[in-house]
Design an enzyme around this catalytic site. Structure first.
Site, short mmCIF file in Angstrom:
data_model
loop_
_atom_site.label_atom_id
_atom_site.label_comp_id
_atom_site.label_asym_id
_atom_site.label_seq_id
_atom_site.Cartn_x
_atom_site.Cartn_y
_atom_site.Cartn_z
N LEU A 141 10.74 -20.77 -4.22
CA LEU A 141 9.70 -19.92 -3.61
C LEU A 141 8.37 -20.09 -4.35
O LEU A 141 8.32 -20.05 -5.58
CB LEU A 141 10.12 -18.45 -3.69
CG LEU A 141 9.08 -17.44 -3.18
CD1 LEU A 141 9.00 -17.45 -1.66
CD2 LEU A 141 9.39 -16.03 -3.69
N ASP B 228 0.84 -1.20 0.00
CA ASP B 228 0.00 0.00 0.00
C ASP B 228 0.87 1.25 0.00
O ASP B 228 1.95 1.26 0.61
CB ASP B 228 -0.91 -0.02 1.25
CG ASP B 228 -2.08 0.94 1.12
OD1 ASP B 228 -2.28 1.52 0.03
OD2 ASP B 228 -2.80 1.12 2.11
N GLY B 229 0.40 2.29 -0.67
CA GLY B 229 1.07 3.59 -0.58
C GLY B 229 1.75 4.06 -1.87
O GLY B 229 2.45 5.07 -1.85
N HIS C 121 2.97 3.35 -9.14
CA HIS C 121 2.74 1.92 -9.36
C HIS C 121 3.96 1.26 -10.00
O HIS C 121 4.31 0.13 -9.66
CB HIS C 121 1.50 1.70 -10.23
CG HIS C 121 0.22 2.09 -9.53
ND1 HIS C 121 -0.02 1.79 -8.20
CD2 HIS C 121 -0.88 2.76 -9.95
CE1 HIS C 121 -1.22 2.27 -7.86
NE2 HIS C 121 -1.75 2.86 -8.89
N ARG D 255 -5.20 -2.28 8.60
CA ARG D 255 -6.43 -3.00 8.27
C ARG D 255 -6.09 -4.23 7.43
O ARG D 255 -5.05 -4.25 6.76
CB ARG D 255 -7.35 -2.12 7.40
CG ARG D 255 -7.93 -0.91 8.07
CD ARG D 255 -8.97 -0.25 7.16
NE ARG D 255 -8.37 0.30 5.96
CZ ARG D 255 -7.88 1.54 5.85
NH1 ARG D 255 -7.93 2.34 6.90
NH2 ARG D 255 -7.36 1.96 4.72
N ARG E 39 -11.67 2.07 -8.86
CA ARG E 39 -10.77 3.20 -9.11
C ARG E 39 -11.06 3.78 -10.49
O ARG E 39 -11.70 3.13 -11.32
CB ARG E 39 -9.32 2.72 -9.05
CG ARG E 39 -8.92 2.36 -7.64
CD ARG E 39 -7.43 2.15 -7.51
NE ARG E 39 -7.14 1.91 -6.11
CZ ARG E 39 -5.93 1.97 -5.58
NH1 ARG E 39 -4.89 2.26 -6.32
NH2 ARG E 39 -5.74 1.75 -4.30
N TRP F 232 -11.50 -2.33 -8.51
CA TRP F 232 -12.20 -2.11 -9.78
C TRP F 232 -12.89 -0.75 -9.79
O TRP F 232 -13.16 -0.19 -10.85
CB TRP F 232 -13.26 -3.19 -10.04
CG TRP F 232 -12.71 -4.54 -10.37
CD1 TRP F 232 -12.87 -5.68 -9.63
CD2 TRP F 232 -11.95 -4.93 -11.52
NE1 TRP F 232 -12.24 -6.74 -10.24
CE2 TRP F 232 -11.67 -6.30 -11.42
CE3 TRP F 232 -11.45 -4.24 -12.64
CZ2 TRP F 232 -10.94 -7.01 -12.37
CZ3 TRP F 232 -10.72 -4.95 -13.59
CH2 TRP F 232 -10.48 -6.31 -13.46
N GLU G 143 0.71 -13.42 12.50
CA GLU G 143 1.24 -12.24 13.18
C GLU G 143 1.05 -11.07 12.22
O GLU G 143 1.26 -11.23 11.00
CB GLU G 143 2.75 -12.39 13.46
CG GLU G 143 3.12 -13.53 14.38
CD GLU G 143 2.65 -13.30 15.81
OE1 GLU G 143 2.35 -12.15 16.18
OE2 GLU G 143 2.58 -14.28 16.56
C1 FPP Z 1 -1.11 0.21 -3.64
O1 FPP Z 1 -0.94 1.58 -3.57
C2 FPP Z 1 -1.21 -0.19 -5.05
C3 FPP Z 1 -1.85 -1.26 -5.51
C4 FPP Z 1 -2.50 -2.25 -4.64
C5 FPP Z 1 -1.90 -1.46 -6.98
C6 FPP Z 1 -0.93 -2.40 -7.65
C7 FPP Z 1 0.33 -2.80 -7.01
C8 FPP Z 1 1.52 -2.66 -7.62
C9 FPP Z 1 1.69 -2.00 -8.94
C10 FPP Z 1 2.73 -3.23 -6.96
C11 FPP Z 1 3.37 -4.29 -7.83
C12 FPP Z 1 2.74 -5.61 -7.79
C13 FPP Z 1 3.00 -6.66 -8.61
C14 FPP Z 1 2.73 -8.02 -8.14
C15 FPP Z 1 3.52 -6.53 -10.00
P1 FPP Z 1 -2.19 2.60 -3.64
O2 FPP Z 1 -2.43 2.99 -5.05
O3 FPP Z 1 -3.36 2.00 -2.94
O4 FPP Z 1 -1.58 3.80 -2.85
P2 FPP Z 1 -2.34 4.96 -2.06
O5 FPP Z 1 -3.14 4.28 -0.97
O6 FPP Z 1 -1.21 5.78 -1.53
O7 FPP Z 1 -3.19 5.69 -3.06
#
Ligand code: FPP
Length: 252
Positions: free
Chosen positions: A134, A23-24, A40, A197, A74, A72, A210
């Site tokens: 893995l 996240d983030g 991203h 969360r 977004r 979806w 954990e």
């Molecule tokens: C989280 O940040 C982003 C996501 C869950 C979207 C996709 C994840 C990636 C691109 C990471 C790479 C993953 C793989 C497996 C290739 P957010 O957009 O929710 O951030 P925010 O909460 O700061 O808006």
């Protein structure tokens, strides 16, 4: 990929299965006046690095939450850019993942994804099927409630068809219908970006995990932060006063 354990981590303290809510990305990009998409893209690099760390530290299974059922909703442009990014990342990384003996699996409502991405997923799963390193699971279009509802429907069908008695349904039979069937439950859940969360991730599977939260935003999640989480897990193991095997005895 070389193997180098920090002194503070003995092998028996390493969680067998780590699940991560990445996240983030958006906030990381905003802090830099960059587009969400560049966040991203940086997130993909972090994912790659966390896979390498999991291999180096001897984690058996790593599950990454890449796209939730809720994602979806977004903006359309962000969703399609993300799907494109997943295709590109798979195209670029598959060779190296395979060479590193990683076995790839995807969970979620994959039927909702574009055909192009589904093809790549199929190719990745097929190509890495026999790998024994893995086990990397990517959750895409995944929701824990959806998973539980689908499992419930599958069991209800078996009852209707006379293949199963209601009284026979137990943890094991239920878990066998989940997307994660056959995998051990996560021992450690990591979530970045300060949110604390579960957000509809592996609702059944995380029952005994954990939980470790960090303010670090996903694009800045590097090996040292991953090691902090692993050290936290190792310290919990020691506090319980049991052997690692006893603590990890809970199977899905
Ligand atoms: C989280 O940040 C982003 C996501 C869950 C979207 C996709 C994840 C990636 C691109 C990471 C790479 C993953 C793989 C497996 C290739 P957010 O957009 O929710 O951030 P925010 O909460 O700061 O808006």
């Amino acid at each position: 990929m070389s193997v180098s354990l920090p002194n503070s981590l003995a092998n028996s303290d390493v969680p067998r299965h780590v699940a991560i809510i990445m996240d983030g990305n958006g906030r990381w990009a905003k802090d830099r006046n960059q587009s969400r998409h560049s966040g991203h893209r940086a997130g993909v690099s972090s994912a790659r690095q966390s896979i390498e760390t999991a291999v180096e530290r001897g984690v058996e299974q790593l599950t990454l939450f890449a796209f939730s059922s809720e994602n979806w909703s977004r903006p359309k442009e962000e969703v399609s850019a993300l799907m494109k990014l997943f295709v590109e990342a798979l195209q670029r990384e598959l060779g190296e993942l395979h060479a590193s003996d990683v076995k790839l699996r995807f969970i979620g409502e994959l039927g909702l994804l574009d055909a192009g991405l589904r093809d790549k997923i199929f190719e990745a799963e097929q190509q890495t099927e026999a790998n024994t390193g893995l086990r990397l699971t990517i959750a895409l279009a995944y929701g824990g409630r959806w998973d539980i509802i689908e499992a419930t429907k599958a069991l209800a069908r078996q009852v209707t068809e006379g293949l199963l008695q209601i009284s026979d349904i137990n943890d094991e039979i239920f878990a066998a219908e989940l997307q994660t069937a056959g995998a051990p439950c996560p021992d450690l859940l990591i979530r970045t970006s300060g949110e604390q969360r579960i957000s509809n991730f592996l609702l059944w599977d995380l029952a005994y995990a954990e939980l470790w939260f960090t303010d670090v935003l996903w694009p800045e999640f590097d090996q040292s932060v991953f090691d902090e989480a692993l050290s936290y897990y190792a310290s919990k193991q020691r506090r319980f006063g049991h052997t690692g095997e006893q603590v990890k005895a809970v199977e899905c």
